[in-house]
Write an enzyme that holds these catalytic residues in place. Structure first.
Site, short mmCIF file in Angstrom:
data_model
loop_
_atom_site.label_atom_id
_atom_site.label_comp_id
_atom_site.label_asym_id
_atom_site.label_seq_id
_atom_site.Cartn_x
_atom_site.Cartn_y
_atom_site.Cartn_z
N CYS A 35 1.40 -69.55 50.45
CA CYS A 35 1.58 -70.08 51.81
C CYS A 35 2.14 -69.05 52.79
O CYS A 35 1.58 -68.82 53.87
CB CYS A 35 2.44 -71.35 51.78
N HIS B 298 7.76 -74.61 52.42
CA HIS B 298 6.32 -74.44 52.63
C HIS B 298 6.05 -74.16 54.10
O HIS B 298 6.73 -74.69 54.98
CB HIS B 298 5.58 -75.70 52.19
N HIS C 181 -3.23 -73.94 55.82
CA HIS C 181 -2.22 -73.49 54.85
C HIS C 181 -2.86 -73.23 53.50
O HIS C 181 -3.99 -73.64 53.23
CB HIS C 181 -1.10 -74.54 54.73
#
Length: 293
Positions: A208, A256, A268
């Site tokens: 990520c 994240h 993402h």
């Protein structure tokens, strides 16, 4: 009176014993009951019928098994080698065969994409085959010769191949955008479909923070390869201030991060086993946002 002076008592005829009847002077033998013989005969007929039915069923079953095996062998000889990008009725058949087994159902689109390749690899791994994402003869042999076998579409149809767009041409498009945020978004869009890989920041795979780092690097901005460090380095903004290219953080501890692309969505790299994708921000718990430049 007799000479002895004793009276003779007359003998009474015995009515308790009946002499057996005779036929031509011989005693008649009792006849055997006919019912048991009839039952025995009936049993014999039933037994013979049962054997006949069993034999017939075995013959029919053998014929059916033989026919099924012959059909499977015939289809196997026509089964094409399929891989990512292929599109045909054979791919649809492959997807239906895979759906007949345990696991999440594949869309039967007739197009061999990432999901189909993943299910093919799962089957190959189970049977000790190399997980290269290709459905060749070994895969078809497994699919066509077990109890989960399905019928149709035919495997003899023409297979076309749709090549994935070359990323170089797509990546070249972001250089014409004026803002750094737009350049970062254009870069991220060009990576859609690339696999997640922990610690990777391209090219070809990302985690990520590796994806957001590479996206902003394409726009000339340096970011660390860590979600918390990225949040610390960039300027914090509110959710209402978001514009394309901004960093959006999710989950407790900001574990994240994704790149905002507008309309409440981010691009993402989700997790191991998945690929770079679009997703609505509302699908994950929002934790904060920041703007690198």
């Amino acid at each position: 009176m007799s000479a002895t002076g004793m009276r003779h008592t007359p003998r009474r005829a015995s009515i308790g014993v009946t002499a057996p009847k005779t036929v031509f002077g011989a005693s008649a033998k009792p006849r055997r009951a006919l019912a048991p013989l009839a039952q025995q005969s009936a049993r014999g007929r039933v037994a013979k019928a049962s054997v006949g039915l069993a034999t017939g069923a075995a013959l029919v079953g053998g014929m059916m098994i033989g026919t099924t095996q012959h059909a499977a062998a015939s289809e196997l000889s026509n089964a094409p080698r399929l891989s990512k990008g292929d599109q045909s009725n054979s791919v649809e058949r492959l997807q239906k065969e895979l759906n007949a087994r345990k696991g999440k159902n594949l869309p039967t689109t007739g197009y061999f994409g990432d999901q189909t390749a993943k299910r093919v690899n799962k089957l190959k791994s189970k049977h000790g085959l190399r997980t290269d994402g290709v459905a060749g003869r070994a895969v078809w042999k497994i699919l066509l010769n077990d109890k989960n076998h399905v019928s149709g579409p035919s495997l003899s149809g023409k297979v076309s191949h749709k090549s994935a767009p070359k990323k170089r041409a797509v990546k070249a498009s972001y250089s014409s955008n004026s803002s750094k945020g737009a350049k970062a978004v254009a870069y991220a869009k060009a990576q859609l479909g690339d696999p997640y890989s922990y610690g990777a920041n391209g090219p070809g795979s990302f985690d990520c923070s590796g994806l957001t780092q590479a996206a902003w690097r394409s726009a000339g901005v340096s970011l660390p390869h860590n979600t918390n460090a990225q949040y610390s380095k960039a300027r914090h903004i509110s959710k209402s201030q978001l514009r394309p290219g901004d960093l959006v953080f999710f989950y407790s501890g900001m574990s994240h991060v994704g790149l905002y692309v507008g309309n409440g969505k981010v691009i993402h790299a989700p997790k191991p086993g998945s690929s770079v994708e679009y997703i609505k921000m509302s699908y994950m718990p929002y934790a904060g946002a920041a703007r690198p430049a």
